[in-house]
Design an enzyme around this catalytic site. Structure first.
Site, PDB file in Angstrom:
ATOM      1  N   TYR A 269       0.819  -1.208   0.000  1.00  0.00           N
ATOM      2  CA  TYR A 269       0.000   0.000   0.000  1.00  0.00           C
ATOM      3  C   TYR A 269       0.859   1.267   0.000  1.00  0.00           C
ATOM      4  O   TYR A 269       0.496   2.275  -0.601  1.00  0.00           O
ATOM      5  CB  TYR A 269      -0.909   0.022   1.242  1.00  0.00           C
TER       6      TYR A 269
ATOM      7  N   TYR B 199       4.345   5.141  -2.536  1.00  0.00           N
ATOM      8  CA  TYR B 199       4.502   6.500  -1.992  1.00  0.00           C
ATOM      9  C   TYR B 199       5.939   6.744  -1.545  1.00  0.00           C
ATOM     10  O   TYR B 199       6.464   7.851  -1.686  1.00  0.00           O
ATOM     11  CB  TYR B 199       3.536   6.703  -0.829  1.00  0.00           C
TER      12      TYR B 199
END
Length: 542
Positions: free
Chosen positions: A339, A343
């Site tokens: 997840y 990022y």
């Protein structure tokens, strides 16, 4: 009037002229003149032109330092001198120096130093121009995404200067080993590859511990009110924008998180994980948080975060949808690391990514994001809860220990097993001051190039007490030092001018053997010490 302003603000004159024409067409020449004059007043503070070149800004720094020095010499007391110097600092809108306790001398020394002024002016310049560029619709998905092209250009040049500086400056330790600063930086978390690998190791360790404890993971996103966004998603100016800067928006989110943490602490809830800060296309920051917690706390955490996220302008259109988002980590869809991995990569170097959210090349997007964070002094990644990463890094430097329990913890750190290290330090909610191992701080040490003696400086450049440095760990009341070398700087040189330690050792041994055989030197010779103003090169021939 226009010609005078454009000649003064040369670096951004082209963009100002284009915006002037656009404003005149949209509104009126009167409005265009008013906005142009306002920008000029922001960038021209009496005799300080923030659009000047480096030499001009450094000359300004020397003038302001001289003003402070004159005010200091005329003052009757340190307090009066401090107040007089502050008036100069505030007038030119640079950040005040910090004061520790009642000692004003270090702050006065800073305000009387041209180097201190130059650093402050350079920061002020870049942030002022970036704010203006953002307000002029130059920072968005249609023009310069995340940061203005001007800032990217400046940061590229700065990065190149830093690279040249690190590559051409060398340090030597007490063993005579010579390294370039670039070589040492590449071994630290300053290296994007090392930084990314360590972050992923720690995140993976958090997830393993959460699975072991039966905790659940949640992925949250916090954004700012619409009034803090300079541009709409379409790339055009946001009519609701109230002039909030990027740094002010980040401070808003920081305050918001402080309120959330305080409320969760009152509820005896202490989630752990990571926070990532990244920009929207117009440079407005938003936060991503990957947090783990017992399942019974999930709803309470959601309720608290949603409440505080909507306190400011919570009834505006789109607030419920955008201001706070939550996505539970579903093991069936992927791991928690999956997840957040994109990022991490997106905000460091774009590793294994092809495009960002807006279809831009991932490597170029990462460059613009890191330039954005560097310009505003924003910490991109922060660990929440869990053990001290400082202790982790120190254990990885520590040699083999006689204490079997400490040795087990050391081996977990050396093996990059964050999960084992985390459990050995206590449960994830254990505060740092109650964990099994703490950082050991000691005075910094330097090598005297003339005598070879090791000494600890008592004060810094500006008269502050020399700060303590991390030098090891504390385990059960005993300090374990990880300090292996004491360093001293050598002068600038090209890399080919310096003989590496391994080559130097062989050459010196060979030369010495020949000299001994000829009776030119005795068997014992003192170890040579390096002078900081001389680059020593060991000849490869006798």
């Amino acid at each position: 009037m226009r010609q005078h302003i454009f000649s003064e603000l040369v670096p951004i004159a082209g963009d100002l002229a284009a915006h002037y024409v656009k404003t005149a067409e949209r509104s009126s020449f009167e409005q265009a003149n008013h906005e142009l004059q306002d920008i000029y007043n922001q960038l021209r503070i009496e005799d300080l032109n923030l659009c000047g070149d480096s030499e001009e800004l450094f000359e300004a720094a020397k003038r302001f330092a001289e003003k402070c020095y004159t005010a200091r010499t005329r003052a009757q007391s340190p307090l009066e001198a401090y107040q007089a110097c502050l008036r100069v600092v505030d007038h030119y809108q640079v950040k005040r120096p910090s004061v520790k306790g009642d000692d004003l001398e270090p702050a006065l020394n800073r305000m009387c130093c041209s180097r201190w002024w130059n650093r402050r002016i350079q920061i002020l310049k870049l942030r002022k121009i970036e704010t203006i560029a953002r307000n002029l619709e130059l920072v968005n998905r249609l023009r310069g995404i995340y940061a203005s092209d001007y800032t990217i250009h400046i940061k590229r040049k700065q990065k190149e200067r830093n690279r040249l500086y690190l590559a051409s400056n060398f340090v030597s330790n007490q063993n005579g080993e010579i390294f370039s600063l670039q070589n040492l930086a590449d071994r630290s978390v300053s290296n994007p590859v090392v930084r990314r690998a360590e972050l992923m190791t720690r995140i993976r360790g958090f997830e393993m511990v959460a699975n072991y404890l039966g905790h659940v993971g949640e992925f949250y996103t916090l954004t700012t009110p619409s009034r803090m966004h300079a541009c709409l998603h379409t790339g055009y100016a946001n009519p609701r924008h109230d002039g909030t800067t990027t740094l002010e928006a980040h401070q808003y989110l920081t305050h918001l998180w402080a309120l959330i943490r305080a409320e969760l602490d009152r509820l005896n809830i202490r989630p752990y994980g990571f926070r990532v800060v990244e920009p929207h296309h117009d440079g407005t920051p938003h936060w991503h948080l990957l947090l783990f917690m017992p399942d019974k706390h999930r709803e309470a955490v959601r309720r608290v975060m949603s409440h505080y996220a909507l306190l400011d302008s919570g009834s505006e259109p789109g607030a419920l949808k955008r201001r706070f988002k939550v996505e539970p980590i579903d093991p069936a869809k992927g791991s928690a690391v999956g997840y957040i991995a994109k990022y991490i990569s997106k905000n460091i170097d774009g590793y294994q990514l092809e495009q960002d959210l807006y279809g831009n090349d991932a490597i170029q997007a990462a460059e613009r994001i890191t330039a954005w964070a560097n310009t505003w002094g924003i910490r991109q990644f922060q660990q929440i809860g869990g053990p001290s990463v400082t202790v982790w890094r120190q254990l990885r430097k520590l040699g083999k220990c006689d204490d079997p329990e400490l040795e087990t913890i050391r081996q977990s750190a050396t093996a990059s097993d964050w999960a084992a290290f985390m459990l050995a330090m206590g449960d994830p909610e254990t505060p740092h001051n109650q964990q099994a191992i703490k950082p050991f701080y000691d005075e910094s040490q330097q090598l005297n190039p003339m005598t070879g003696e090791v000494y600890s400086p008592l004060a810094g450049r500006y008269g502050d007490a020399a700060p303590l440095r991390v030098a090891g760990i504390v385990w059960r009341g005993l300090g374990y030092s990880t300090r292996k070398h004491v360093w001293m700087p050598l002068v600038m040189a090209d890399s080919e001018d310096v003989t590496l330690r391994s080559v130097a050792r062989d050459a010196r041994t060979s030369c010495r053997a020949a000299a001994v055989s000829l009776g030119l030197v005795s068997i014992t010779v003192p170890t040579p010490f390096y002078h900081p103003e001389v680059i020593y090169e060991i000849p490869t021939q006798h």
